[in-house]
Scaffold this motif. Structure first.
Motif, mmCIF file in Angstrom:
data_model
loop_
_atom_site.group_PDB
_atom_site.id
_atom_site.type_symbol
_atom_site.label_atom_id
_atom_site.label_comp_id
_atom_site.label_asym_id
_atom_site.label_seq_id
_atom_site.Cartn_x
_atom_site.Cartn_y
_atom_site.Cartn_z
ATOM 1 N N SER A 144 -7.419 4.544 4.499
ATOM 2 C CA SER A 144 -7.391 5.464 5.646
ATOM 3 C C SER A 144 -6.202 6.413 5.618
ATOM 4 N N PHE A 145 -5.047 5.950 5.099
ATOM 5 C CA PHE A 145 -3.843 6.783 5.243
ATOM 6 C C PHE A 145 -3.136 7.140 3.941
ATOM 7 N N ASN A 146 -3.421 6.474 2.844
ATOM 8 C CA ASN A 146 -2.750 6.847 1.580
ATOM 9 C C ASN A 146 -3.804 7.411 0.628
ATOM 10 N N LYS A 147 -3.836 8.728 0.540
ATOM 11 C CA LYS A 147 -4.859 9.384 -0.285
ATOM 12 C C LYS A 147 -4.347 9.625 -1.707
ATOM 13 N N ASN A 184 0.835 -1.212 0.000
ATOM 14 C CA ASN A 184 0.000 0.000 0.000
ATOM 15 C C ASN A 184 0.868 1.260 0.000
ATOM 16 N N GLN A 185 2.157 1.073 -0.214
ATOM 17 C CA GLN A 185 3.131 2.162 -0.377
ATOM 18 C C GLN A 185 3.276 3.043 0.870
ATOM 19 N N ILE A 186 2.854 2.488 2.020
ATOM 20 C CA ILE A 186 3.059 3.157 3.317
ATOM 21 C C ILE A 186 3.063 2.097 4.426
ATOM 22 N N TYR A 187 3.331 2.532 5.652
ATOM 23 C CA TYR A 187 3.129 1.702 6.829
ATOM 24 C C TYR A 187 1.684 1.937 7.286
ATOM 25 N N GLY A 188 0.812 0.944 7.105
ATOM 26 C CA GLY A 188 -0.605 1.136 7.386
ATOM 27 C C GLY A 188 -0.940 1.124 8.875
ATOM 28 N N SER A 204 7.076 4.115 -1.011
ATOM 29 C CA SER A 204 6.378 5.418 -1.087
ATOM 30 C C SER A 204 6.996 6.236 -2.209
ATOM 31 N N GLU A 205 6.140 6.962 -2.906
ATOM 32 C CA GLU A 205 6.634 7.761 -4.040
ATOM 33 C C GLU A 205 7.484 8.926 -3.566
ATOM 34 N N LYS A 206 8.420 9.344 -4.433
ATOM 35 C CA LYS A 206 9.220 10.538 -4.151
ATOM 36 C C LYS A 206 8.246 11.711 -3.968
ATOM 37 N N ASP A 207 8.533 12.582 -3.011
ATOM 38 C CA ASP A 207 7.724 13.773 -2.688
ATOM 39 C C ASP A 207 6.422 13.447 -1.951
ATOM 40 N N TYR A 208 6.182 12.163 -1.656
ATOM 41 C CA TYR A 208 4.953 11.792 -0.930
ATOM 42 C C TYR A 208 4.992 12.414 0.476
ATOM 43 N N ILE A 209 3.928 13.086 0.837
ATOM 44 C CA ILE A 209 3.873 13.756 2.148
ATOM 45 C C ILE A 209 3.147 12.880 3.155
ATOM 46 N N SER A 210 3.809 12.647 4.298
ATOM 47 C CA SER A 210 3.200 11.868 5.378
ATOM 48 C C SER A 210 3.595 12.536 6.692
ATOM 49 N N SER A 211 3.095 11.977 7.801
ATOM 50 C CA SER A 211 3.451 12.555 9.107
ATOM 51 C C SER A 211 4.964 12.446 9.340
#
Ligand SMILES: Cc1ncc(C[n+]2csc(CCOP(=O)(O)OP(=O)(O)O)c2C)c(N)n1
Ligand code: SF4
Length: 283
Positions: free
Chosen positions: A201-204, A120-124, A134-141
């Motif tokens: 829930s977390f990867n928009k 899912n390209q993140i830690y869910g 995760s993609e380059k430039d992806y914004i997360s906490s």
């Protein structure tokens, strides 16, 4: 006849509605039903994370270990009892970050097992921090200014490491995913399947619609030959505006177990290897 086994159990599923893990579990149960395998012949090995909860929801033998270590656990189980069909499942965080090294060595070792990565390209489970995909430039906490590093391409890594089966699926196509899982379970050797899967829930960014717009099936091209490593590498690299899905590479090679002489006498558990005194080795 075993094709009517549902592999359902009664445990309440706690994934968020719309999570890609629902497609993955539906496809896995269909593939297991079609395989003719019985629940007691299968071990499902979990990692840690939302995707690893699958071990609670399928009526087979299961084992869950530490984050990132599903692959070595699965290999150990297979070597102890190579009559079992061993399937490891986890997320891109655990399997490509903490456990990334294991993919390289499992690919070159070719132990007969299946590895399914819910990517899912993140830690869910821990609420959306970035993972190696995760993609380059992806914004997360964890990355308020966006990811600086480039994402890894897990299929390319597996191919470069000698994997005999590598596939990419996505949660929007249960029929294709079921067919990939069926082929992977029947494959002799290490089979890795990277499943693109939305975390609603977390990867928009990497949503089901995002994948749907980009995916196509490699077997739609009549010139594509999944036994040709050069062609497979080209397809594996297609991860952008176009994303190649399906069985990207498959070769027929001896498995690791076939080449270990002691295993030709039967399983290690059958040979009662647990009773061998190894204390002289420990001094
Ligand atoms: C060694 C270790 N590091 C971190 C954690 C905390 N942790 C538990 S689940 C998780 C995220 C899991 O993400 P992923 O593996 O991608 O699976 P998902 O939840 O997305 O399915 C983390 C960081 C842990 N349990 N062990
Ligand atoms: S947090 Fe994301 S990965 Fe976890 S269950 Fe919810 S949608 Fe699925």
């Amino acid at each position: 006849m075993t094709d009517n086994i549902s592999f359902d159990n009664k445990t309440k599923i706690t994934w968020c509605p719309g999570c890609g893990n629902f497609s993955l579990i539906a496809s896995l149960k269909k593939a297991l039903s079609a395989s003719g395998l019985r629940p007691e012949e299968i071990v499902l090995v979990g990692d840690i994370g939302c995707s690893s909860k699958i071990t609670d929801y399928v009526e087979v033998n299961t084992f869950t270990g530490l984050h990132g270590r599903a692959v070595p656990l699965a290999q150990g189980i297979k070597l102890a009892n190579h009559d079992l069909n061993v399937i490891a499942v986890g997320g891109d965080g655990g399997l490509y970050a903490e456990g990334g090294n294991h993919i390289i060595h499992a690919s070159r070792r070719n132990i007969n097992m299946t590895l399914i990565v819910n990517n899912n390209q993140i830690y869910g489970l821990t609420k959306g921090q970035t993972s190696p995909t995760s993609e380059k430039d992806y914004i997360s906490s964890a990355t308020p200014d966006g990811v600086i590093e480039k994402p890894i391409n897990p299929i390319l890594i597996a191919l470069a490491s000698g994997a005999s089966f590598a596939a990419r699926g996505y949660a929007g196509d249960i029929m294709q995913l079921t067919e990939i899982f069926s082929q992977a379970i029947a494959h002799k050797g290490f089979a890795i399947i990277d499943v693109l899967s939305p975390c609603v829930s977390f990867n928009k960014v990497n949503t089901l619609a995002y994948y749907k717009e980009r995916v196509y099936k490699v077997d739609e091209d009549p010139a594509f030959d999944k036994t040709d490593l050069g062609q497979a590498i080209e397809k594996a690299r297609q991860f952008g505006d176009k994303i190649a899905t399906g069985i990207i590479y498959q070769s027929n090679e001896p498995s690791y177990e076939e080449q270990v002489s002691v295993l030709s006498k039967g399983t290690l558990v059958g040979q009662n290897a647990g009773s061998i005194d190894i204390s002289p080795l420990l001094v």
